[in-house]
Design a protein around this motif. Structure first.
Motif, PDB file in Angstrom:
ATOM      1  N   SER A   1     115.943  52.314  41.833  1.00  0.00           N
ATOM      2  CA  SER A   1     115.402  53.627  41.477  1.00  0.00           C
ATOM      3  C   SER A   1     114.301  54.058  42.433  1.00  0.00           C
ATOM      4  CB  SER A   1     114.867  53.615  40.042  1.00  0.00           C
ATOM      5  OG  SER A   1     113.854  52.639  39.886  1.00  0.00           O
ATOM      6  N   GLU A   2     113.489  53.112  42.887  1.00  0.00           N
ATOM      7  CA  GLU A   2     112.414  53.429  43.822  1.00  0.00           C
ATOM      8  C   GLU A   2     112.972  53.821  45.184  1.00  0.00           C
ATOM      9  OE1 GLU A   2     109.833  50.090  43.998  1.00  0.00           O
ATOM     10  OE2 GLU A   2     109.098  50.309  41.937  1.00  0.00           O
ATOM     11  N   ILE A   3     113.992  53.101  45.636  1.00  0.00           N
ATOM     12  CA  ILE A   3     114.610  53.397  46.933  1.00  0.00           C
ATOM     13  C   ILE A   3     115.249  54.781  46.912  1.00  0.00           C
ATOM     14  CG2 ILE A   3     116.424  52.722  48.553  1.00  0.00           C
ATOM     15  CD1 ILE A   3     115.930  49.810  47.672  1.00  0.00           C
ATOM     16  N   VAL A   4     115.987  55.064  45.839  1.00  0.00           N
ATOM     17  CA  VAL A   4     116.660  56.359  45.716  1.00  0.00           C
ATOM     18  C   VAL A   4     115.646  57.503  45.715  1.00  0.00           C
ATOM     19  CG1 VAL A   4     117.989  57.834  44.154  1.00  0.00           C
ATOM     20  CG2 VAL A   4     118.707  55.468  44.549  1.00  0.00           C
ATOM     21  N   GLU A   5     114.603  57.359  44.915  1.00  0.00           N
ATOM     22  CA  GLU A   5     113.599  58.419  44.813  1.00  0.00           C
ATOM     23  C   GLU A   5     112.877  58.636  46.135  1.00  0.00           C
ATOM     24  OE1 GLU A   5     109.577  59.575  42.220  1.00  0.00           O
ATOM     25  OE2 GLU A   5     110.670  57.710  41.808  1.00  0.00           O
ATOM     26  N   THR A   6     112.477  57.555  46.782  1.00  0.00           N
ATOM     27  CA  THR A   6     111.734  57.660  48.037  1.00  0.00           C
ATOM     28  C   THR A   6     112.596  58.238  49.158  1.00  0.00           C
ATOM     29  OG1 THR A   6     110.496  55.689  47.374  1.00  0.00           O
ATOM     30  CG2 THR A   6     110.247  56.416  49.640  1.00  0.00           C
ATOM     31  N   LEU A   7     113.843  57.828  49.222  1.00  0.00           N
ATOM     32  CA  LEU A   7     114.753  58.370  50.233  1.00  0.00           C
ATOM     33  C   LEU A   7     114.986  59.865  50.024  1.00  0.00           C
ATOM     34  CD1 LEU A   7     117.582  55.726  50.837  1.00  0.00           C
ATOM     35  CD2 LEU A   7     115.980  56.649  52.521  1.00  0.00           C
ATOM     36  N   ASN A   8     115.165  60.279  48.784  1.00  0.00           N
ATOM     37  CA  ASN A   8     115.400  61.704  48.511  1.00  0.00           C
ATOM     38  C   ASN A   8     114.205  62.558  48.928  1.00  0.00           C
ATOM     39  OD1 ASN A   8     118.042  61.797  47.506  1.00  0.00           O
ATOM     40  ND2 ASN A   8     117.394  61.097  45.487  1.00  0.00           N
ATOM     41  N   VAL A   9     113.004  62.070  48.681  1.00  0.00           N
ATOM     42  CA  VAL A   9     111.800  62.801  49.087  1.00  0.00           C
ATOM     43  C   VAL A   9     111.731  62.901  50.611  1.00  0.00           C
ATOM     44  CG1 VAL A   9     109.271  62.724  49.165  1.00  0.00           C
ATOM     45  CG2 VAL A   9     110.470  62.219  47.019  1.00  0.00           C
ATOM     46  N   GLU A  10     112.017  61.794  51.293  1.00  0.00           N
ATOM     47  CA  GLU A  10     111.945  61.774  52.755  1.00  0.00           C
ATOM     48  C   GLU A  10     113.009  62.673  53.378  1.00  0.00           C
ATOM     49  OE1 GLU A  10     109.946  61.238  55.848  1.00  0.00           O
ATOM     50  OE2 GLU A  10     109.372  59.912  54.183  1.00  0.00           O
ATOM     51  N   LEU A  11     114.207  62.668  52.824  1.00  0.00           N
ATOM     52  CA  LEU A  11     115.289  63.501  53.364  1.00  0.00           C
ATOM     53  C   LEU A  11     114.987  64.981  53.184  1.00  0.00           C
ATOM     54  CD1 LEU A  11     118.306  61.339  52.192  1.00  0.00           C
ATOM     55  CD2 LEU A  11     117.745  61.877  54.567  1.00  0.00           C
ATOM     56  N   ASP A  12     114.366  65.346  52.066  1.00  0.00           N
ATOM     57  CA  ASP A  12     113.960  66.749  51.868  1.00  0.00           C
ATOM     58  C   ASP A  12     112.986  67.169  52.961  1.00  0.00           C
ATOM     59  OD1 ASP A  12     115.514  67.160  49.647  1.00  0.00           O
ATOM     60  OD2 ASP A  12     113.909  66.829  48.192  1.00  0.00           O
TER      61      ASP A  12
END
Length: 245
Positions: A156-167
């Motif tokens: 869950s942490e990886i998914v959330e952090t990646l989504n923020v970075e990709l935005d």
């Protein structure tokens, strides 16, 4: 054997091309109702590198060949498909016009480019030990895989952090850098690339690698949003599934 010039390498947004010459026409060994057309140059990206092939048409002005799939065979690109009319064909050395299906090409380039941008985002969030191992950039459930080398936290942490970075990356809209590098100046050249010829490299924010796929020109051309759906660990591998909107 005549080598096919890969004209699609020069411009992902090249959807039409006139002046290619027919080298050979034969029946497909695997699909009896289909034919195989060889040209001296092509704008059709063949299936490979985790990316589906282009589709479209080839025409000499009288006869139309519907390209259902393009595949690479040695130094040649084989165009598999059907003639219209069914009993027609191309004469050897005929000059033809190629048209790639624009929507399909752009979707494939977007999904493929998103995979490369995820590689960049992975490094930015601190997973510097992850190394790319596989990419599947088909419209049906695209993903990229990494050897995690012991570096992994909660999914869950990886998914959330990646989504923020990709935005953030999509909003920055940096350029994708493409360069042809002399063969002897590049290391870790994939085995499928021709020996001795310049290596086409693609650079997303400093993550640079040899690649013969289709790519967008800027991060923003990928789409309005890349969403990481999951980052599941199985053994030594992490599969990061995503979608592009």
């Amino acid at each position: 054997m005549t080598r096919t010039e890969h004209a699609y390498l020069n411009d992902t947004f090249l959807f039409e091309h006139n002046g290619s010459k027919v080298v050979n026409v034969s029946r497909s060994e695997n699909e009896p109702k289909q034919s195989v057309v060889l040209l001296n140059s092509t704008i059709f990206h063949p299936q490979g590198g985790g990316q589906p092939s282009d589709v479209g048409i080839i025409s000499d002005g009288q006869t139309t060949f519907k390209v259902l799939k393009a595949i690479k065979s040695g130094e040649q690109v084989q165009h598999l498909g059907t003639f219209e009319p069914e009993d027609s064909t191309f004469e050897e050395n005929a000059i033809v016009h190629q048209t790639v299906d624009k929507d399909s090409r752009l979707q494939n380039a977007s999904l493929h480019s998103a995979g490369h941008l995820i590689d960049f985002a992975v490094k930015l969030i601190g997973f510097d030990k992850w190394t790319s191992s596989k990419g599947y950039h088909f419209p049906q459930s695209p993903y990229v895989e990494y050897n995690h080398n012991g570096q992994y936290t909660k999914e869950s942490e990886i998914v959330e952090t990646l989504n923020v970075e990709l935005d953030k990356l999509l909003k920055k809209n940096e350029n994708v850098k493409v360069e042809m590098v002399p063969y002897d100046k590049w290391t870790e050249i994939p085995s499928y690339l021709p020996a001795g010829e310049p290596v086409r490299t693609i650079n997303y924010g400093g993550i640079c690698g040899a690649c013969s796929g289709t790519h967008v020109n800027t991060f923003g051309q990928i789409g309005s949003k890349i969403t990481i759906k999951s980052a599941k660990k199985k053994g030594a591998v992490v599969r990061v599934s995503y979608k592009v909107e």
